[in-house]
Design a protein around this motif. Structure first.
Motif, PDB file in Angstrom:
ATOM      1  N   LEU A 150       4.903  12.694  -4.121  1.00  0.00           N
ATOM      2  CA  LEU A 150       5.855  13.113  -5.402  1.00  0.00           C
ATOM      3  C   LEU A 150       6.192  11.472  -6.385  1.00  0.00           C
ATOM      4  CD1 LEU A 150       6.990  16.230  -5.374  1.00  0.00           C
ATOM      5  CD2 LEU A 150       5.336  15.617  -6.983  1.00  0.00           C
ATOM      6  N   PRO A 151       6.730  10.888  -5.266  1.00  0.00           N
ATOM      7  CA  PRO A 151       7.624   9.137  -5.954  1.00  0.00           C
ATOM      8  C   PRO A 151       6.565   9.202  -6.264  1.00  0.00           C
ATOM      9  CG  PRO A 151       8.503  10.122  -4.074  1.00  0.00           C
ATOM     10  CD  PRO A 151       7.966  11.140  -4.065  1.00  0.00           C
ATOM     11  N   MET A 152       5.067   8.369  -5.807  1.00  0.00           N
ATOM     12  CA  MET A 152       3.587   7.759  -6.508  1.00  0.00           C
ATOM     13  C   MET A 152       3.404   8.423  -7.678  1.00  0.00           C
ATOM     14  SD  MET A 152       1.621   6.675  -3.814  1.00  0.00           S
ATOM     15  CE  MET A 152      -0.027   6.197  -5.189  1.00  0.00           C
ATOM     16  N   VAL A 153       3.483   9.848  -7.486  1.00  0.00           N
ATOM     17  CA  VAL A 153       2.912  10.547  -9.381  1.00  0.00           C
ATOM     18  C   VAL A 153       3.287  10.563 -10.509  1.00  0.00           C
ATOM     19  CG1 VAL A 153       1.960  13.018 -10.060  1.00  0.00           C
ATOM     20  CG2 VAL A 153       1.308  12.141  -7.059  1.00  0.00           C
ATOM     21  N   LEU A 154       5.093  10.590 -10.467  1.00  0.00           N
ATOM     22  CA  LEU A 154       5.689  10.604 -11.524  1.00  0.00           C
ATOM     23  C   LEU A 154       5.841   9.413 -11.743  1.00  0.00           C
ATOM     24  CD1 LEU A 154       8.488  13.069 -10.279  1.00  0.00           C
ATOM     25  CD2 LEU A 154       6.812  13.627 -11.564  1.00  0.00           C
ATOM     26  N   PRO A 155       5.745   9.034 -13.360  1.00  0.00           N
ATOM     27  CA  PRO A 155       5.422   7.938 -14.123  1.00  0.00           C
ATOM     28  C   PRO A 155       7.023   7.315 -14.283  1.00  0.00           C
ATOM     29  CG  PRO A 155       5.339   9.792 -16.137  1.00  0.00           C
ATOM     30  CD  PRO A 155       5.551  10.029 -14.332  1.00  0.00           C
TER      31      PRO A 155
END
Lengths: 345, 380
Positions: A150-155
């Motif tokens: 998740l942390p990578m996916v969010l802008p």
């Protein structure tokens, strides 16, 4: 193209005549046809601006020097290396009183330390978590993998603004959580994460640690993914052979896992170093470089010079410094990666 | 934790031997420790996300919450009014009057334009770098790699100074538009003719022809629709989204070339060698072999460009001075802060609405993205 030369050529190798210049450059011509659009676009908006920037850095380019048709147009005046001097001697306050807290070497030093401290955490946490996730027989592996991405996916921009609110001095989520855990020991006024001026440890203000937490949260999943990919390509036989030889889990980690992760982790680490070094969003949105410019990095400082203070000439000189510094960093990392690649394991 | 099970008989069933196809079972305490570890990590990852999601479900206009909530206290307390409020009025009255859909449209225009052009131009250049040998190859490629290291902000000053110089009246702009459209149509016509003349005219070529005609018609129709109001202010490139887009392409194009070249290098050369033996030209190899095989890489590179444009802040904030041209990122920035004037629940709703579209696509493309990043990333 001399005829004598070609006759010599023909004499020596009469079966295959030397192809004409036009024929010999054929692949080059095809290649440049493919490159043509990219080269045109890049020379106008990528390479030319870099040269233009260098010229700008030698002038006192201000907001009124932009448009020659405007009424208040003042042509930029050549000032030599004065801008560079002002930056290196921390005398930007003479141009704009806002910049009284500007210190070039502190900013550079902080930037390097910021990069270093973050990447160390990213890589080590990334590897540890990847190894844990890779243990055979672990339950809910897929769920954990889905969460960890998740942390990578969010802008990044959104994450930075969210963390800024989480570190709010009074009712930020971090303060509220600490209040629950610490109970009465929690300071009644709340912890002013982002504005507290006095340094807390290593001469760094609290906002550095707040951003470190936020950026560790942001950065380790990428390393975990890279490490997981590499882990899965390590043959199991190596571990089995080591077990037969009586190696403990710890031995195996140090002698098999880590060395075999290295080829994948080195490029990822270099990528991480360069990204963290230029990490605009986190710094700009969480601490804004504050308090008193103590957590400013080069890019945020350059941006403020150009955006807030409209000091284009000085901003350009500052960017030239960024070019030089990044050039040095990339030279160093290129050397490191060459050393790492020559490893045959 | 890597306790060996080699020495033990394989028939031994552990307490938790349920993993599908797991060759090895963990002792219960190992499983417990690992679960505790993984759960801690998961909670720390989820904490900010859950916090912001919970916040966004609060009543519209809610200020800073005084209590820590990471899950909505009750189902009935969930309301979408914050989302509604943001869609109705994304910016505060003082910041400017612009609808949410316009903000989204601006962001989309910027993101899609940047990613489309950088990939279209980039893939041709990447092919040249990957497959063709030519004079100056190494030098140009290295300079692209060097540009890639630079943050976009490092060329902000010259780009702004350059682009802000360019301003033109709208009449000139219309002439430019028609010239561009004419060139495009001429190009399409040429391609169509060459397609028809070539011996393999098929259904695909017919579709291409129809599509080309449709695009041409659309452009011409669009051109005639341009109406220029009297006393219209001249068009300023440095103050428009086109200018921001150009400034972004200056960084996105080198990235696209580098990334795509890294991918094209992994396509096996045997296919092309076979095609060369059959007498294919470099053009045919590019269009018939490389492009179809590179589709995933094109999608990923385009998406990464899109994501960068979608959340682009620094350049937009410097270039844009009219609320009409604001993007989602700028709107989000006006909503951040500690003061009572900004509503935290509205901020939360906004940040989720910005993230959701790109995050979903990112999840879908995740596998390719990570591979591409490490592949085409910094290679010294």
């Amino acid at each position: 193209m001399a005829s004598a030369e070609s006759s010599v050529e023909r004499a020596s190798d009469s079966a295959i005549p030397r192809p004409s210049w036009w024929a010999r450059t054929r692949t080059s011509r095809t290649a440049y046809t493919y490159l043509f659009p990219a080269l045109i676009v890049m020379s106008i908006i990528t390479f030319y601006p870099i040269l233009y920037q260098f010229w700008m850095s030698l002038t006192d380019f201000g907001p009124s020097s932009i448009n020659p048709l405007a009424k208040n147009y003042t042509p930029p005046k050549y000032v030599g290396f004065e801008n560079y001097q002002l930056i290196l001697q921390d005398k930007l306050a003479t141009k704009n009183a806002d910049l009284a807290s500007f210190k070039f070497w502190r900013t550079l030093g902080f930037n390097i330390w910021w990069t270093f401290s973050n990447v160390i955490f990213h890589v080590s946490l990334g590897i540890v978590i990847a190894v844990m996730l890779n243990v055979e027989g672990l339950w809910f592996k897929k769920i954990y993998r889905a969460i960890y991405i998740l942390p990578m996916v969010l802008p990044q921009l959104v994450i930075a603004t969210i963390w800024r609110n989480m570190f709010d001095g009074q009712y930020g989520a971090i303060n509220l959580m600490l209040k629950i855990f610490l109970g009465p020991a929690f300071p009644s006024g709340g912890i002013d994460w982002l504005q507290r001026i006095e340094p807390v440890a290593f001469g760094l203000p609290l906002s550095y640690f707040a951003m470190l937490i936020a950026n560790i949260w942001l950065g380790w999943p990428f390393m975990t993914i890279v490490a997981t990919g590499a882990l899965q390509s390590i043959p199991k036989e190596l571990y089995e052979a080591a077990s037969i030889d009586g190696a403990t889990g710890w031995n195996k980690f140090w002698t098999i896992t880590l060395p075999l992760l290295r080829p994948a982790m080195v490029p990822a680490t270099i990528l991480g170093i360069i990204q963290t070094f230029n990490l605009f969003h986190v710094i700009y949105f969480i601490s804004g470089g504050g308090p008193l410019g103590q957590t400013e990095i080069l890019v945020t400082q350059a941006y403020k010079l150009i955006n807030n203070n409209s000091l284009f000439g000085i901003g350009a000189a500052f960017s030239v410094f960024i070019f030089i510094i990044l050039g040095c960093i990339s030279a160093i990392t290129a050397r490191i990666s060459r050393v790492a690649e020559s490893y045959d394991g | 934790m890597a306790n060996s099970s080699i020495a033990q008989p394989t028939s031994r069933k552990g307490l938790f031997a349920r993993g599908r196809g797991a060759g090895r079972q963990l002792e219960w305490w190992q499983q417990l420790l690992l679960q505790a570890f993984c759960l801690t990590v998961a909670v720390s990852v989820l904490f900010p996300i859950m916090w912001i999601v919970t916040l966004s479900f609060k009543e519209a206009g809610s200020a800073r919450p005084l209590k820590l909530e990471v899950i909505p206290p009750s189902l009935s307390s969930i309301t979408l009014s914050s989302y509604q409020a943001v869609i109705e009025q994304p910016l505060s009255k003082s910041a400017g009057d612009i609808s949410f859909w316009k903000l989204m449209g601006n962001s989309f225009f910027l993101a899609a334009g940047v990613s489309f052009f950088s990939v279209m131009i980039g893939v041709a250049a990447a092919y040249a770098f990957s497959r063709l040998n030519f004079v100056g190859r190494k030098l140009i490629f290295l300079s692209i790699g060097f540009i890639l290291l630079m943050p976009g902000i490092a060329t902000l000053a010259p780009l702004f100074a350059m682009l802000a110089k360019i301003s033109t009246s709208l009449e000139v702009l219309r002439i430019i538009y028609f010239t561009m459209a004419g060139l495009l149509i001429a190009g399409l016509a040429l391609m169509t003719i060459s397609r028809i003349r070539s011996d393999d005219f098929r259904a695909g070529s017919a579709a291409f022809l129809v599509g080309g005609l449709a695009v041409a018609a659309l452009f011409l129709w669009g051109g005639t629709q341009i109406e220029i109001p009297k006393n219209a202010r001249p068009f300023e490139l440095g103050r428009s989204l086109y200018g921001v887009g150009l400034a972004m392409i200056s960084g996105a194009l080198p990235f696209a070339i580098w990334n795509l070249k890294g991918y094209l290098d992994t396509i096996p050369k045997e296919l092309e060698e076979a095609a060369i033996i059959d007498g294919a030209s470099p053009n045919q190899i590019f269009f018939r072999i490389i492009l179809p095989l590179a589709t995933p890489a094109l999608a990923v590179t385009a998406f990464l460009g899109f994501m960068a444009g979608w959340t682009e802040f620094a350049l937009t904030a410097r270039f844009i001075n009219k609320a009409d041209n604001y993007t989602l990122a700028i709107a989000l920035q006006t909503m951040t802060g500690q003061y009572a004037t900004v509503s935290w629940s509205n901020f939360a709703a906004m940040s989720i609405m910005i993230s959701l579209p790109v995050s979903i696509v990112y999840l879908a493309l995740q596998k390719y993205i990570v591979g591409g990043l490490t592949l085409g990333g910094v290679k010294g």
